[in-house]
Design an enzyme around this catalytic site. Structure first.
Site, PDB file in Angstrom:
ATOM      1  N   THR A 203       0.847  -1.208   0.000  1.00  0.00           N
ATOM      2  CA  THR A 203       0.000   0.000   0.000  1.00  0.00           C
ATOM      3  C   THR A 203       0.871   1.243   0.000  1.00  0.00           C
ATOM      4  O   THR A 203       2.005   1.222   0.464  1.00  0.00           O
ATOM      5  CB  THR A 203      -0.922   0.065   1.237  1.00  0.00           C
ATOM      6  OG1 THR A 203      -1.742  -1.074   1.284  1.00  0.00           O
ATOM      7  CG2 THR A 203      -1.772   1.305   1.271  1.00  0.00           C
ATOM      8  N   ARG A 231     -12.636  -9.292  -1.286  1.00  0.00           N
ATOM      9  CA  ARG A 231     -12.156  -8.637  -0.059  1.00  0.00           C
ATOM     10  C   ARG A 231     -11.702  -7.216  -0.371  1.00  0.00           C
ATOM     11  O   ARG A 231     -10.988  -6.963  -1.335  1.00  0.00           O
ATOM     12  CB  ARG A 231     -10.984  -9.447   0.509  1.00  0.00           C
ATOM     13  CG  ARG A 231     -10.352  -8.870   1.794  1.00  0.00           C
ATOM     14  CD  ARG A 231      -9.082  -8.101   1.527  1.00  0.00           C
ATOM     15  NE  ARG A 231      -8.344  -7.774   2.762  1.00  0.00           N
ATOM     16  CZ  ARG A 231      -7.388  -6.863   2.835  1.00  0.00           C
ATOM     17  NH1 ARG A 231      -7.058  -6.160   1.761  1.00  0.00           N
ATOM     18  NH2 ARG A 231      -6.756  -6.631   3.969  1.00  0.00           N
ATOM     19  N   GLY A 233      -9.831  -3.928   1.764  1.00  0.00           N
ATOM     20  CA  GLY A 233      -9.119  -3.630   2.996  1.00  0.00           C
ATOM     21  C   GLY A 233      -9.537  -2.286   3.553  1.00  0.00           C
ATOM     22  O   GLY A 233     -10.651  -1.801   3.327  1.00  0.00           O
ATOM     23  N   ASP A 234      -8.616  -1.673   4.283  1.00  0.00           N
ATOM     24  CA  ASP A 234      -8.882  -0.376   4.907  1.00  0.00           C
ATOM     25  C   ASP A 234      -8.723   0.789   3.940  1.00  0.00           C
ATOM     26  O   ASP A 234      -9.284   1.866   4.149  1.00  0.00           O
ATOM     27  CB  ASP A 234      -7.942  -0.178   6.097  1.00  0.00           C
ATOM     28  CG  ASP A 234      -6.470  -0.269   5.684  1.00  0.00           C
ATOM     29  OD1 ASP A 234      -6.124  -1.148   4.861  1.00  0.00           O
ATOM     30  OD2 ASP A 234      -5.666   0.539   6.176  1.00  0.00           O
ATOM     31  N   THR A 254      -0.882   1.880   6.466  1.00  0.00           N
ATOM     32  CA  THR A 254      -0.503   0.758   5.610  1.00  0.00           C
ATOM     33  C   THR A 254      -0.299  -0.450   6.514  1.00  0.00           C
ATOM     34  O   THR A 254      -0.014  -0.296   7.701  1.00  0.00           O
ATOM     35  CB  THR A 254       0.794   1.025   4.818  1.00  0.00           C
ATOM     36  OG1 THR A 254       1.874   1.198   5.735  1.00  0.00           O
ATOM     37  CG2 THR A 254       0.678   2.256   3.940  1.00  0.00           C
ATOM     38  N   GLY A 255      -0.445  -1.625   5.967  1.00  0.00           N
ATOM     39  CA  GLY A 255      -0.273  -2.837   6.765  1.00  0.00           C
ATOM     40  C   GLY A 255      -1.568  -3.621   6.828  1.00  0.00           C
ATOM     41  O   GLY A 255      -2.392  -3.553   5.902  1.00  0.00           O
TER      42      GLY A 255
HETATM   43  N1  GLY Z   1      -3.711  -1.939   4.049  1.00  0.00           N
HETATM   44  C1  GLY Z   1      -4.001  -2.538   2.828  1.00  0.00           C
HETATM   45  C2  GLY Z   1      -4.915  -3.673   2.910  1.00  0.00           C
HETATM   46  O1  GLY Z   1      -5.011  -4.327   3.932  1.00  0.00           O
HETATM   47  O2  GLY Z   1      -5.566  -3.968   1.932  1.00  0.00           O
END
Ligand code: GLY
Length: 358
Positions: A203, A231, A233-234, A254-255
């Site tokens: 990311t 899916r 993510g954030d 990120t992460g």
């Molecule tokens: N932080 C990126 C994700 O989990 O998709």
């Protein structure tokens, strides 16, 4: 003591009637008056050295609004086939399809746009900016997001590079960890040897502050490698992978996206800065909160907690309205994790603080 950059007037305003000056933390609803910044500042993940340099140049020389400077800046990484976590060359989902998430947020209008699980589009952050500017919505996902991009002139692009395809084939041949869990109550401790190939969460996030004190931010990613199709993510979720409040500051993550979602992490970082934390303190606070949540989460997902610390990576980045900036990462030796920053002194990597040092 007031944090640098928060004026005495701001503290008085924040303290409210009957609360002594300096009695931090401020009530969460009040916003201090921050001093004006000395100039434009941008922070990003360590893969964004060119991103922050570009963003600061565009804000300083061309007076581009911060959100657009951030979107343009992360576009450099979206187009880089060597970054396995963003845009072209990003690692695919378990079916071998590259699906991208991106969002941006504009401080002055407190508006945002995002796309989730979009395919075939090289610059999802630009599509997110169009969602923000040209629709009355915040989130578009999957085929709807793709069609919106095509309507606005984006050209379909193959994003799966040969390198990413070969890494996916190698993961698929072993396929020892595909994110599916046994039912609760029937779950055995996970043997680390069965965790399979490394599953990177890459990311890029960029938070940008213009010389006039306005803020904006952007996060873009190909998400968790080999994720279950569908899916997100954030990164496309406002308050999770990014957030900004034009009176306070901007932040992003990120992460492990699931952890940033379950904590409302980027929103929390901004609110901690509103309450008087420096950007680095705010990032550390959010990570420690995530740590507590991960310990609880270990009841349902044992691999979240490794003895005395969470077992996953997560990093927050923040810039405050007065130009103070910082970052903190969940794990690592002190000094081992870096973030990118650019300001009047140029672009450079600096060390993240570590919430659970080893
Ligand atoms: N932080 C990126 C994700 O989990 O998709």
């Amino acid at each position: 003591m007031a944090s640098p950059g928060i004026s005495r007037r701001g503290l008085l305003k924040g303290a409210g009637a009957g609360l002594a000056v300096g009695a931090l933390p401020l009530p969460a609803s009040s916003t201090p008056d921050f001093d004006p910044p000395a100039g434009a500042v941008a922070v990003s993940s360590a893969n964004g050295l060119g991103t922050v340099a570009h963003a600061v140049k565009r804000m300083s020389e061309d007076r581009l609004r911060p959100v657009s400077a951030a979107v343009e800046g992360v576009g450099i990484v979206e187009a880089d086939p060597n970054d396995l976590s963003v845009g072209l060359g990003g690692l695919p989902d378990e079916d071998g399809k590259v699906t991208l998430d991106a969002a941006c947020m504009d401080g002055p209008t407190h508006n945002a746009g995002s796309v989730g699980a979009i395919q075939d589009i090289l610059h999802p952050a630009r599509v997110a900016e169009l969602v923000m500017d040209r629709t009355d919505h915040v989130n578009l996902v999957a085929d709807g997001a793709r069609r919106f991009a095509l309507e606005h002139g984006f050209k379909p692009t193959e994003l799966l590079t040969e390198r990413a395809r070969r890494i996916w084939l190698k993961w698929r041949a072993k396929r020892t960890n595909d994110d599916r869990l046994w039912p609760l109550g029937d779950r055995e401790p996970v043997d680390p040897a069965l965790q399979g190939e490394a599953r990177p969460w890459g990311t890029i996030h960029c938070s940008a502050l213009a010389q006039d004190g306005s803020l904006g931010c952007c996060t873009t990613t190909s998400g968790l490698a080999f994720k279950i199709p569908g899916r997100i993510g954030d990164s496309p979720l406002i308050g999770c992978g990014l957030y900004c409040d034009n009176g306070v500051g901007s932040a992003g993550a990120t992460g492990r996206g699931e952890a940033a979602i379950l904590s409302g992490g980027s929103w929390l970082v901004v609110e901690r800065m509103r309450a008087g934390d420096t950007p680095e303190e705010a990032c550390l606070h959010a990570l420690r909160r995530v740590g507590k949540q991960a310990r609880k989460g270990a009841n349902w997902q044992p691999i979240l907690w490794a003895g005395v610390r969470p077992s996953f990576g997560l990093t927050f980045y923040a810039v405050r309205k007065d130009g103070l900036y910082g970052s903190a990462s969940m794990l690592g030796k002190p000094g081992s994790k870096k973030f990118a920053v650019a300001d009047g002194a140029g672009a450079r990597l600096e060390a993240c603080a570590i919430a659970f040092p080893s």
